[in-house]
Design a protein around this motif. Sequence first.
Motif, short mmCIF file in Angstrom:
data_model
loop_
_atom_site.label_atom_id
_atom_site.label_comp_id
_atom_site.label_asym_id
_atom_site.label_seq_id
_atom_site.Cartn_x
_atom_site.Cartn_y
_atom_site.Cartn_z
N ILE A 1 1.91 -0.04 7.96
CA ILE A 1 0.52 0.28 7.63
C ILE A 1 0.28 -0.03 6.16
O ILE A 1 1.18 0.07 5.33
N THR A 2 -0.92 -0.46 5.87
CA THR A 2 -1.25 -0.85 4.49
C THR A 2 -2.26 0.09 3.85
O THR A 2 -2.38 0.11 2.63
N THR A 3 -3.01 0.83 4.64
CA THR A 3 -3.89 1.87 4.10
C THR A 3 -3.75 3.10 4.98
O THR A 3 -3.60 3.01 6.20
N PHE A 4 -3.80 4.26 4.31
CA PHE A 4 -3.66 5.51 5.04
C PHE A 4 -4.22 6.65 4.20
O PHE A 4 -4.44 6.51 3.00
N PHE A 5 -4.48 7.76 4.86
CA PHE A 5 -4.79 8.99 4.16
C PHE A 5 -3.48 9.74 3.96
O PHE A 5 -2.65 9.79 4.87
N LEU A 6 -3.32 10.34 2.80
CA LEU A 6 -2.22 11.26 2.54
C LEU A 6 -2.83 12.65 2.56
O LEU A 6 -3.85 12.90 1.90
N VAL A 7 -2.24 13.54 3.35
CA VAL A 7 -2.77 14.89 3.52
C VAL A 7 -1.66 15.91 3.28
O VAL A 7 -0.47 15.59 3.41
N PRO A 8 -2.02 17.16 2.97
CA PRO A 8 -1.00 18.15 2.59
C PRO A 8 -0.20 18.74 3.74
O PRO A 8 0.85 19.33 3.52
N TYR B 1 -6.91 8.77 -0.24
CA TYR B 1 -6.92 7.45 0.40
C TYR B 1 -5.91 6.58 -0.34
O TYR B 1 -6.01 6.40 -1.57
N VAL B 2 -4.92 6.07 0.37
CA VAL B 2 -3.86 5.28 -0.26
C VAL B 2 -3.95 3.83 0.18
O VAL B 2 -3.99 3.54 1.38
N ASP B 3 -3.99 2.94 -0.80
CA ASP B 3 -3.92 1.50 -0.56
C ASP B 3 -2.50 1.08 -0.92
O ASP B 3 -2.07 1.25 -2.07
N TYR B 4 -1.77 0.57 0.06
CA TYR B 4 -0.36 0.20 -0.14
C TYR B 4 -0.11 -1.18 0.48
O TYR B 4 0.42 -1.29 1.59
N PRO B 5 -0.55 -2.25 -0.22
CA PRO B 5 -0.46 -3.61 0.33
C PRO B 5 0.95 -4.03 0.74
O PRO B 5 1.13 -4.85 1.63
N TYR C 1 -10.25 11.33 -3.55
CA TYR C 1 -9.32 10.61 -4.42
C TYR C 1 -8.82 9.36 -3.72
O TYR C 1 -8.72 9.32 -2.49
N SER C 2 -8.48 8.35 -4.53
CA SER C 2 -7.83 7.14 -4.03
C SER C 2 -6.57 6.93 -4.85
O SER C 2 -6.49 7.35 -6.01
N LEU C 3 -5.59 6.26 -4.26
CA LEU C 3 -4.33 6.02 -4.95
C LEU C 3 -3.87 4.61 -4.67
O LEU C 3 -3.85 4.17 -3.52
N GLU C 4 -3.53 3.89 -5.74
CA GLU C 4 -2.95 2.56 -5.62
C GLU C 4 -1.44 2.77 -5.52
O GLU C 4 -0.79 3.06 -6.53
N GLY C 5 -0.89 2.67 -4.31
CA GLY C 5 0.52 2.99 -4.09
C GLY C 5 1.47 1.92 -4.59
O GLY C 5 1.23 0.73 -4.43
N VAL C 6 2.57 2.39 -5.21
CA VAL C 6 3.64 1.48 -5.60
C VAL C 6 4.91 1.77 -4.82
O VAL C 6 5.80 0.93 -4.74
N SER C 7 5.01 2.99 -4.23
CA SER C 7 6.14 3.28 -3.35
C SER C 7 5.79 4.39 -2.37
O SER C 7 4.99 5.28 -2.66
#
Length: 146
Positions: free
Chosen positions: A73-80, A98-102, A134-140
């Motif tokens: 998956i390349t985009t996802f929601f992160l939830v608690p 909202y996480v973007d993780y290309p 919130y949005s997050l540009e994921g690196v890992s």
Amino acid sequence: MSPAWADEFTLLEWDELIPLEERLNPPPFPEVDHEDEFAIPSQPVGKVVDSLNGKKVRLPGFVVPLEGDSKEITTFFLVPYFGACIHVPPPPTNQIVYVDYPKGARVDDLWDAVWVTGTLRTVSASHEVANASYSLEGVSVEPYDL
């Protein structure tokens, strides 16, 4: 000895995404109409913590896949918590990221909690599943461990 990520990224807890005044005086949770099976309560809207904009963070949570294929998956929601966006209503908008993780995260690793590391933004995102403040540009994306 500190972990390698500690020099560049700050460990963030979910309650830190909620402004202090909102933590002290939370808005009322939407009421569910049990008489009308088709009535869907609205998602609570939460305010953001402006000082978190642009901060490099590491946040634990659970994944709600949004885009990708059966392997990654390349985009996802992160939830608690697990199943957060399956239930109605979803968590407040400031408790969804909202996480973007290309690079792509493996699907088979996402049923358990994960650590997501990247740059957090106070930029909202909308999807048919829920809205995020919130949005997050994921690196890992890594399996959760202490």
